[in-house]
Design an enzyme around this catalytic site. Structure first.
Site, PDB file in Angstrom:
ATOM      1  N   ASP A   1      -0.131   2.196   8.434  1.00  0.00           N
ATOM      2  CA  ASP A   1      -0.622   1.402   9.564  1.00  0.00           C
ATOM      3  C   ASP A   1       0.213   1.526  10.844  1.00  0.00           C
ATOM      4  O   ASP A   1      -0.273   1.210  11.927  1.00  0.00           O
ATOM      5  CB  ASP A   1      -0.671  -0.091   9.186  1.00  0.00           C
ATOM      6  CG  ASP A   1      -1.565  -0.356   7.980  1.00  0.00           C
ATOM      7  OD1 ASP A   1      -2.495   0.439   7.750  1.00  0.00           O
ATOM      8  OD2 ASP A   1      -1.320  -1.344   7.269  1.00  0.00           O
TER       9      ASP A   1
ATOM     10  N   ASP B   1       2.453  -0.374  11.917  1.00  0.00           N
ATOM     11  CA  ASP B   1       2.404  -1.672  12.603  1.00  0.00           C
ATOM     12  C   ASP B   1       3.734  -2.418  12.606  1.00  0.00           C
ATOM     13  O   ASP B   1       3.761  -3.614  12.835  1.00  0.00           O
ATOM     14  CB  ASP B   1       1.314  -2.548  11.970  1.00  0.00           C
ATOM     15  CG  ASP B   1       1.527  -2.748  10.473  1.00  0.00           C
ATOM     16  OD1 ASP B   1       2.395  -2.074   9.886  1.00  0.00           O
ATOM     17  OD2 ASP B   1       0.820  -3.587   9.893  1.00  0.00           O
TER      18      ASP B   1
ATOM     19  N   GLY C   1       0.834  -1.208   0.000  1.00  0.00           N
ATOM     20  CA  GLY C   1       0.000   0.000   0.000  1.00  0.00           C
ATOM     21  C   GLY C   1       0.865   1.252   0.000  1.00  0.00           C
ATOM     22  O   GLY C   1       1.808   1.348   0.774  1.00  0.00           O
TER      23      GLY C   1
ATOM     24  N   THR D   1       4.274   2.796   5.539  1.00  0.00           N
ATOM     25  CA  THR D   1       2.896   2.287   5.639  1.00  0.00           C
ATOM     26  C   THR D   1       2.113   3.201   6.564  1.00  0.00           C
ATOM     27  O   THR D   1       2.650   3.658   7.580  1.00  0.00           O
ATOM     28  CB  THR D   1       2.845   0.838   6.179  1.00  0.00           C
ATOM     29  OG1 THR D   1       1.492   0.548   6.572  1.00  0.00           O
ATOM     30  CG2 THR D   1       3.734   0.608   7.385  1.00  0.00           C
TER      31      THR D   1
ATOM     32  N   ARG E   1      -5.081  -2.518   8.663  1.00  0.00           N
ATOM     33  CA  ARG E   1      -4.789  -3.957   8.524  1.00  0.00           C
ATOM     34  C   ARG E   1      -5.077  -4.667   9.841  1.00  0.00           C
ATOM     35  O   ARG E   1      -6.224  -4.667  10.243  1.00  0.00           O
ATOM     36  CB  ARG E   1      -3.343  -4.152   8.053  1.00  0.00           C
ATOM     37  CG  ARG E   1      -3.173  -5.312   7.107  1.00  0.00           C
ATOM     38  CD  ARG E   1      -1.844  -5.270   6.405  1.00  0.00           C
ATOM     39  NE  ARG E   1      -0.754  -5.129   7.345  1.00  0.00           N
ATOM     40  CZ  ARG E   1       0.055  -6.119   7.715  1.00  0.00           C
ATOM     41  NH1 ARG E   1      -0.107  -7.316   7.193  1.00  0.00           N
ATOM     42  NH2 ARG E   1       1.020  -5.915   8.567  1.00  0.00           N
TER      43      ARG E   1
ATOM     44  N   ASP F   1       4.973  -4.633   6.124  1.00  0.00           N
ATOM     45  CA  ASP F   1       5.212  -6.008   6.522  1.00  0.00           C
ATOM     46  C   ASP F   1       5.448  -6.963   5.337  1.00  0.00           C
ATOM     47  O   ASP F   1       6.447  -7.695   5.300  1.00  0.00           O
ATOM     48  CB  ASP F   1       3.947  -6.397   7.310  1.00  0.00           C
ATOM     49  CG  ASP F   1       3.978  -7.770   7.829  1.00  0.00           C
ATOM     50  OD1 ASP F   1       4.632  -7.980   8.838  1.00  0.00           O
ATOM     51  OD2 ASP F   1       3.349  -8.647   7.200  1.00  0.00           O
TER      52      ASP F   1
ATOM     53  N   ARG G   1       1.033  -4.967  -5.230  1.00  0.00           N
ATOM     54  CA  ARG G   1       1.122  -6.154  -4.361  1.00  0.00           C
ATOM     55  C   ARG G   1       1.374  -7.322  -5.304  1.00  0.00           C
ATOM     56  O   ARG G   1       0.584  -7.563  -6.207  1.00  0.00           O
ATOM     57  CB  ARG G   1      -0.185  -6.346  -3.595  1.00  0.00           C
ATOM     58  CG  ARG G   1      -0.514  -5.170  -2.665  1.00  0.00           C
ATOM     59  CD  ARG G   1      -1.635  -5.525  -1.708  1.00  0.00           C
ATOM     60  NE  ARG G   1      -2.157  -4.353  -1.020  1.00  0.00           N
ATOM     61  CZ  ARG G   1      -1.626  -3.832   0.076  1.00  0.00           C
ATOM     62  NH1 ARG G   1      -0.529  -4.351   0.591  1.00  0.00           N
ATOM     63  NH2 ARG G   1      -2.182  -2.782   0.660  1.00  0.00           N
TER      64      ARG G   1
HETATM   65  O1  F6P Z   1      -1.359  -1.421   4.622  1.00  0.00           O
HETATM   66  C1  F6P Z   1      -1.975  -0.246   4.210  1.00  0.00           C
HETATM   67  C2  F6P Z   1      -3.447  -0.472   3.944  1.00  0.00           C
HETATM   68  O2  F6P Z   1      -4.019   0.765   3.583  1.00  0.00           O
HETATM   69  C3  F6P Z   1      -4.221  -1.110   5.100  1.00  0.00           C
HETATM   70  O3  F6P Z   1      -4.537  -0.188   6.102  1.00  0.00           O
HETATM   71  C4  F6P Z   1      -5.404  -1.679   4.371  1.00  0.00           C
HETATM   72  O4  F6P Z   1      -5.947  -2.772   5.078  1.00  0.00           O
HETATM   73  C5  F6P Z   1      -4.830  -2.124   3.058  1.00  0.00           C
HETATM   74  O5  F6P Z   1      -3.621  -1.381   2.882  1.00  0.00           O
HETATM   75  C6  F6P Z   1      -5.710  -1.902   1.866  1.00  0.00           C
HETATM   76  O6  F6P Z   1      -5.067  -2.423   0.749  1.00  0.00           O
HETATM   77  P1  F6P Z   1      -5.505  -2.167  -0.753  1.00  0.00           P
HETATM   78  O7  F6P Z   1      -5.191  -0.765  -1.130  1.00  0.00           O
HETATM   79  O8  F6P Z   1      -4.704  -3.145  -1.531  1.00  0.00           O
HETATM   80  O9  F6P Z   1      -6.975  -2.414  -0.812  1.00  0.00           O
END
Ligand code: F6P
Length: 327
Positions: free
Chosen positions: A132, A134, A15, A130, A176, A107, A76
């Site tokens: 998050d 985390d 992300g 990130t 997340r 992560d 991803r």
């Molecule tokens: O890790 C960052 C994040 O924004 C999380 O908070 C969320 O769960 C996820 O990515 C969403 O991912 P995507 O943009 O692939 O839907």
């Protein structure tokens, strides 16, 4: 100093997060300043597999410190999780003569980077990027501060309409598996409750929120719901509230990807700049497979394995502050 460091690769993965561009700029300029060439890898590990690589000059990173997102794109990549995918990526490393990688992400980015480093004996430095927050071993990740400010701004706006209509707003926040964004935004936004994965008392909290509202003769509330704290998210919580308290009108706001966009705050720009410079210094010092973190305003190096596997918990005093101040 490592004599073998002639070319480094830099990528952003997972992300996107505000401040990633500031990190790319810092890595690029710090490397060039040391006589090291920089190759930007587009679309994260996917670009490494597909050979999407462009050499960067100092000018290529001009005017990006204030921009959200990532100019070298992100993705991803499930293919990188396979041995075949990583072998293809290694062929790009050989072709481009890349001696070390700086990977900016969370992560998943670090998990892939660490495995790759072990399998192909290539130094990898991780920069925590990130929203998050985390990752263990760093007080803050690049993008977290900006996202927190964005969420707080949204809560302020929702407060106006929540009080005007005397409604309960259930606001879904990203993160997340972690509740850092949610809990901190709840404190900053003066919310009546926060539902986070690290604490489980969902209905109890909502009852408190509603009860607290009543005590204050306040008939509205803003309850933040971390996206994965409750199955079904904020919508499911709204249904629970309406079932138990049909006298209340609820509304749901899913903040979604708004939380990932926007110009990075000064904090994130500075953090990303310091971390980018530190990443190059770490490589010059012969470090490998570490994350650059920040602890008490000092730059630190943390093994990638620890950053990924150790659990960072929310601070109890923050949880207590949120509860105490929500009355
Ligand atoms: O890790 C960052 C994040 O924004 C999380 O908070 C969320 O769960 C996820 O990515 C969403 O991912 P995507 O943009 O692939 O839907």
């Amino acid at each position: 100093m490592s004599a073998n460091l002639k070319i480094i690769g830099v990528l952003t993965s997972g992300g996107d997060a505000p401040g990633m561009n500031a990190a790319i700029r810092a890595v690029t300029r710090a490397a060039i300043g040391q006589g090291i060439r920089v190759k930007a890898i587009y679309r994260g590990y996917k670009g490494l597999i597909d050979g999407e690589v462009t050499e960067f000059t100092s000018q290529d990173v001009s005017g990006i410190i204030q921009r959200g997102g990532t100019i070298i794109k992100s993705a991803r990549c499930t293919e990188f999780q396979t041995r075949e995918g990583r072998e293809k990526a290694y062929q790009t490393i050989l072709k481009e003569q890349i001696d070390a990688l700086v990977v900016i992400g969370g992560d998943g980015t670090f998990t892939g980077g660490r495995l790759f480093a072990q399998e192909y004996d290539i130094p990898v430095i991780g920069l925590p990027g990130t929203i998050d927050n985390d990752l263990w071993g760093t007080d803050a990740t690049i993008g977290y501060d900006t996202s927190l400010s964005t969420i707080t701004e949204c809560i302020d706006k929702l407060r106006d309409t929540a009080t005007s209509h005397e409604r309960i707003f259930l606001v879904e926040v990203m993160g997340r598996d972690a509740g850092f964004l949610t809990l901190n935004a709840a404190i900053a936004g003066g919310c009546e409750a926060a539902i986070i994965p690290e604490r489980t008392s969902v209905m109890e909290q909502i009852e408190d929120a509603i009860g607290n509202g009543r005590r204050k003769s306040k008939n509205s509330a803003i309850v933040l719901v971390q996206e994965h704290a409750v199955e079904g998210g904020a919508n499911a919580v709204a249904q629970m509230v309406e079932k138990e308290h049909p006298e209340y009108s609820t509304r749901v706001t899913v903040l979604g990807h708004l939380q990932r966009g926007g110009s990075p705050t000064a904090f994130d720009r500075i953090l990303a700049s310091r971390m980018g410079v530190a990443a190059i210094q770490a490589l010059l010092d012969g470090q490998r497979n570490v994350m650059v973190g920040i602890q008490n305003d000092d730059i630190v190096l943390v093994p990638l394995s620890k950053a990924i596997h150790q659990k960072k918990d929310v601070k109890e005093d923050k949880w207590q502050a949120m509860l105490t101040l929500s009355i």
